[in-house]
Design a protein around this motif. Structure first.
Motif, PDB file in Angstrom:
ATOM      1  N   ALA A   8       0.825  -1.205   0.000  1.00 44.14           N
ATOM      2  CA  ALA A   8       0.000   0.000   0.000  1.00 44.14           C
ATOM      3  C   ALA A   8       0.861   1.258   0.000  1.00 44.14           C
ATOM      4  CB  ALA A   8      -0.921  -0.012   1.221  1.00 44.14           C
ATOM      5  N   TYR A   9       1.961   1.223   0.756  1.00 41.64           N
ATOM      6  CA  TYR A   9       2.843   2.406   0.791  1.00 41.64           C
ATOM      7  C   TYR A   9       3.518   2.623  -0.557  1.00 41.64           C
ATOM      8  CZ  TYR A   9       6.661   5.499   2.057  1.00 41.64           C
ATOM      9  OH  TYR A   9       7.543   6.549   2.101  1.00 41.64           O
ATOM     10  N   LEU A  10       4.017   1.544  -1.184  1.00 38.14           N
ATOM     11  CA  LEU A  10       4.683   1.693  -2.483  1.00 38.14           C
ATOM     12  C   LEU A  10       3.694   2.174  -3.544  1.00 38.14           C
ATOM     13  CD1 LEU A  10       6.976  -1.476  -2.500  1.00 38.14           C
ATOM     14  CD2 LEU A  10       7.621   0.903  -2.044  1.00 38.14           C
ATOM     15  N   LEU A  11       2.473   1.651  -3.490  1.00 41.23           N
ATOM     16  CA  LEU A  11       1.464   2.101  -4.451  1.00 41.23           C
ATOM     17  C   LEU A  11       1.109   3.569  -4.213  1.00 41.23           C
ATOM     18  CD1 LEU A  11      -0.439   1.364  -6.750  1.00 41.23           C
ATOM     19  CD2 LEU A  11      -2.114   0.611  -5.053  1.00 41.23           C
ATOM     20  N   ALA A  12       1.049   3.976  -2.955  1.00 42.71           N
ATOM     21  CA  ALA A  12       0.773   5.381  -2.646  1.00 42.71           C
ATOM     22  C   ALA A  12       1.898   6.280  -3.146  1.00 42.71           C
ATOM     23  CB  ALA A  12       0.583   5.549  -1.135  1.00 42.71           C
ATOM     24  N   VAL A  13       3.157   5.824  -3.007  1.00 41.67           N
ATOM     25  CA  VAL A  13       4.286   6.608  -3.520  1.00 41.67           C
ATOM     26  C   VAL A  13       4.181   6.762  -5.025  1.00 41.67           C
ATOM     27  CG1 VAL A  13       6.792   6.605  -3.850  1.00 41.67           C
ATOM     28  CG2 VAL A  13       5.834   6.023  -1.626  1.00 41.67           C
ATOM     29  N   LEU A  14       3.858   5.665  -5.729  1.00 37.46           N
ATOM     30  CA  LEU A  14       3.749   5.714  -7.193  1.00 37.46           C
ATOM     31  C   LEU A  14       2.630   6.650  -7.633  1.00 37.46           C
ATOM     32  CD1 LEU A  14       4.681   4.565  -9.919  1.00 37.46           C
ATOM     33  CD2 LEU A  14       3.008   2.724  -9.615  1.00 37.46           C
ATOM     34  N   ILE A  15       1.482   6.576  -6.965  1.00 37.85           N
ATOM     35  CA  ILE A  15       0.352   7.422  -7.357  1.00 37.85           C
ATOM     36  C   ILE A  15       0.649   8.888  -7.038  1.00 37.85           C
ATOM     37  CG2 ILE A  15      -2.072   7.931  -6.917  1.00 37.85           C
ATOM     38  CD1 ILE A  15      -2.513   4.976  -6.375  1.00 37.85           C
ATOM     39  N   SER A  16       1.239   9.155  -5.865  1.00 41.85           N
ATOM     40  CA  SER A  16       1.486  10.549  -5.470  1.00 41.85           C
ATOM     41  C   SER A  16       2.504  11.220  -6.380  1.00 41.85           C
ATOM     42  CB  SER A  16       1.959  10.597  -4.018  1.00 41.85           C
ATOM     43  OG  SER A  16       3.215   9.945  -3.878  1.00 41.85           O
ATOM     44  N   ARG A  17       3.492  10.458  -6.876  1.00 47.60           N
ATOM     45  CA  ARG A  17       4.476  11.041  -7.785  1.00 47.60           C
ATOM     46  C   ARG A  17       3.846  11.512  -9.088  1.00 47.60           C
ATOM     47  NH1 ARG A  17       9.821   7.076  -7.295  1.00 47.60           N
ATOM     48  NH2 ARG A  17      10.454   7.779  -5.187  1.00 47.60           N
ATOM     49  N   PRO A  62       2.256  16.478  -9.264  1.00 50.06           N
ATOM     50  CA  PRO A  62       2.523  17.476 -10.324  1.00 50.06           C
ATOM     51  C   PRO A  62       1.274  17.860 -11.110  1.00 50.06           C
ATOM     52  CG  PRO A  62       4.185  15.739 -10.340  1.00 50.06           C
ATOM     53  CD  PRO A  62       3.095  15.277  -9.435  1.00 50.06           C
ATOM     54  N   ALA A  63       0.386  16.868 -11.358  1.00 51.58           N
ATOM     55  CA  ALA A  63      -0.827  17.185 -12.112  1.00 51.58           C
ATOM     56  C   ALA A  63      -1.727  18.134 -11.322  1.00 51.58           C
ATOM     57  CB  ALA A  63      -1.568  15.897 -12.453  1.00 51.58           C
ATOM     58  N   LEU A  64      -1.895  17.867 -10.024  1.00 53.45           N
ATOM     59  CA  LEU A  64      -2.716  18.754  -9.205  1.00 53.45           C
ATOM     60  C   LEU A  64      -2.083  20.128  -9.059  1.00 53.45           C
ATOM     61  CD1 LEU A  64      -3.910  16.339  -6.366  1.00 53.45           C
ATOM     62  CD2 LEU A  64      -5.257  17.269  -8.260  1.00 53.45           C
ATOM     63  N   LYS A  65      -0.767  20.172  -8.943  1.00 51.61           N
ATOM     64  CA  LYS A  65      -0.093  21.470  -8.815  1.00 51.61           C
ATOM     65  C   LYS A  65      -0.289  22.318 -10.061  1.00 51.61           C
ATOM     66  CE  LYS A  65       4.313  23.600  -7.590  1.00 51.61           C
ATOM     67  NZ  LYS A  65       5.733  23.375  -7.223  1.00 51.61           N
TER      68      LYS A  65
END
Length: 445
Positions: free
Chosen positions: A45-54, A58-61
């Motif tokens: 879950a943590y690795l998937l969260a890291v992948l999604i947040s990366r 940038p898209a949200l910013k």
């Protein structure tokens, strides 16, 4: 693991008992296949969260960032933009929650993954305090109150600590409350204090922009301030669980104190309200009191007015003095005041020419007014050494501090008299010696 702790204090024995429980729990997790599967889900879950947040950050910013554009949505977009650091821990928390449902349906157990979910929530709180809170007071509050609460929740001790604090009751007189009420009061009081200060500053700035008399503006600011902190006090008492009826004895004591020891404070407070309502002396006015205090009012508080003298000193004058003594208000806020500059001319001067020369010259000063009256040069008398004149003139403001009107006018008088060949006399005396001068003694040979 068994240890003989009977010779130690009860608190040490209790801590040791919690430590043994934690050790047994960790050992059971390490030896359980279900626990290992939950560890794997946590890591995934943590690795998937890291992948999604990366990819998501940038898209949200790019979507939220106003990129230099100024409009009504700029402030809300900048406010939302500062919460982007929470995406990773909150995503991990959400994905772990999904994994927890799967694990509980398969193994009927989810203690490990529940602990991991609470840990991700603690990381979200930590990022919120570290990266998002910018106000120094809120950051201090988050560091010493919010983070410890989140840490206790993460390790599963929050309910136990809350129960212990609730069961511990202390009392002051006829008022009794638990330690949990004190903790809630500290947290709520801190937040209410900050919120009261913030709302008071925002309201004051809004009132300052309105077109109204300065005294009414100050009265509104003080009224709003008392209302805000009065409501905050009532909310705080409710949060702490203190019955306001129990404060009747304390309120009676305060009333007696106001009647005897605090009557001056009450008198000054009421005098301040009267001053603000009447507006006879307000911020920006230059006043002089019978006691000799004089200066420009720079601030009016509930108890006193702050006067700033032209030499930079601040004088605190009780509000009662403005009501009970005579006050001269020069009203430095753009009101006209009359001053005069005295001078003398020689007895050889044609005094009929002096008034027109001086009045015309003084009228050229940029700060001298023509209304309500233009400059007027008057004959004041015949002195020992010369003929005495004075020129009267009106200006806006006071003849001191940054404005030296009398000095400027005296310079103008000097130059005007010099340009017209009029002499300014100096003291002269005629000495008459009765009986003549004494004869010098004759020299003998």
């Amino acid at each position: 693991m068994n240890f003989d702790l009977t010779q130690y204090p009860p608190i040490v024995q209790q801590i040791a008992g919690y430590a043994l429980q934690g050790f047994d729990l960790a050992k059971s997790w390490l030896l359980s296949p279900a626990a290992w599967s939950q560890f794997a889900i946590l890591v995934g879950a943590y690795l998937l969260a890291v992948l999604i947040s990366r990819r998501l950050r940038p898209a949200l910013k790019n979507l939220i960032d106003p990129a230099g554009l100024q409009n009504i949505f700029t402030a809300p977009r900048l406010f939302i933009l500062q919460f982007l650091p929470l995406i990773l821990p909150l995503l991990a928390y959400a994905l772990t929650g999904i994994g927890e449902q799967v694990v509980r349906s398969m193994f009927d157990s989810g203690a490990v993954i529940a602990f991991g979910k609470r840990l991700f929530l603690f990381l979200a709180v930590r990022a919120f305090v570290r990266d998002i809170l910018n106000d120094p007071f809120l950051k201090l509050l988050g560091r010493f109150m919010l983070l410890p609460i989140a840490a206790l929740y993460a390790v599963g001790l929050l309910d136990l600590v809350s129960l212990q604090l609730t069961d511990t009751v202390v009392g002051v007189g006829n008022i009794r409350f638990s330690l949990m009420s004190i903790v809630r009061g500290l947290i709520a009081g801190s937040l209410l204090f900050w919120l009261g200060q913030w709302s008071n500053s925002q309201t004051s700035a809004l009132i300052q922009k309105q077109e109204m008399r300065p005294s009414i503006r100050q009265l509104l600011i003080k009224t709003v301030e008392f209302m805000i902190f009065g409501v905050a006090f009532l909310v705080l008492m409710n949060v702490m669980g203190i019955n306001l009826g129990a404060l009747a004895v304390l309120g009676g004591a305060i009333g007696v104190g106001l009647g005897f020891g605090l009557q001056k404070i009450a008198s000054n407070f009421i005098s301040g309200v009267i001053l603000l309502v009447e507006g006879q002396a307000t911020v920006g006015d230059y006043v002089a009191l019978d006691g000799g205090e004089q200066g420009k009012i720079v601030k009016m508080t509930a108890r006193a007015a702050i006067l700033e003298t032209f030499d930079g000193r601040w004088i605190m004058v009780p509000n009662e003095d403005f009501i009970t003594t005579r006050v001269v208000n020069y009203s430095d806020s753009g009101s006209a005041n009359r001053y005069e500059a005295e001078f003398s001319v020689s007895y050889d001067t044609d005094i009929n020419l002096v008034p027109d020369i001086i009045s015309t010259a003084v009228s050229k000063h940029p700060e001298v007014l023509q209304l309500p009256y233009p400059p007027d040069c008057e004959l004041r008398g015949f002195g020992d050494s010369g003929i005495n004149f004075a020129v009267e003139f009106w200006v806006n403001g006071l003849d001191d501090g940054p404005n030296k009107y009398t000095s400027d006018v005296l310079f103008i008088v000097w130059n005007a008299l010099k340009d017209n060949g009029i002499e300014i006399p100096f003291p002269q005396r005629i000495i008459e010696i009765k009986g003549g001068l004494p004869m010098a003694p004759k020299e003998t040979t």
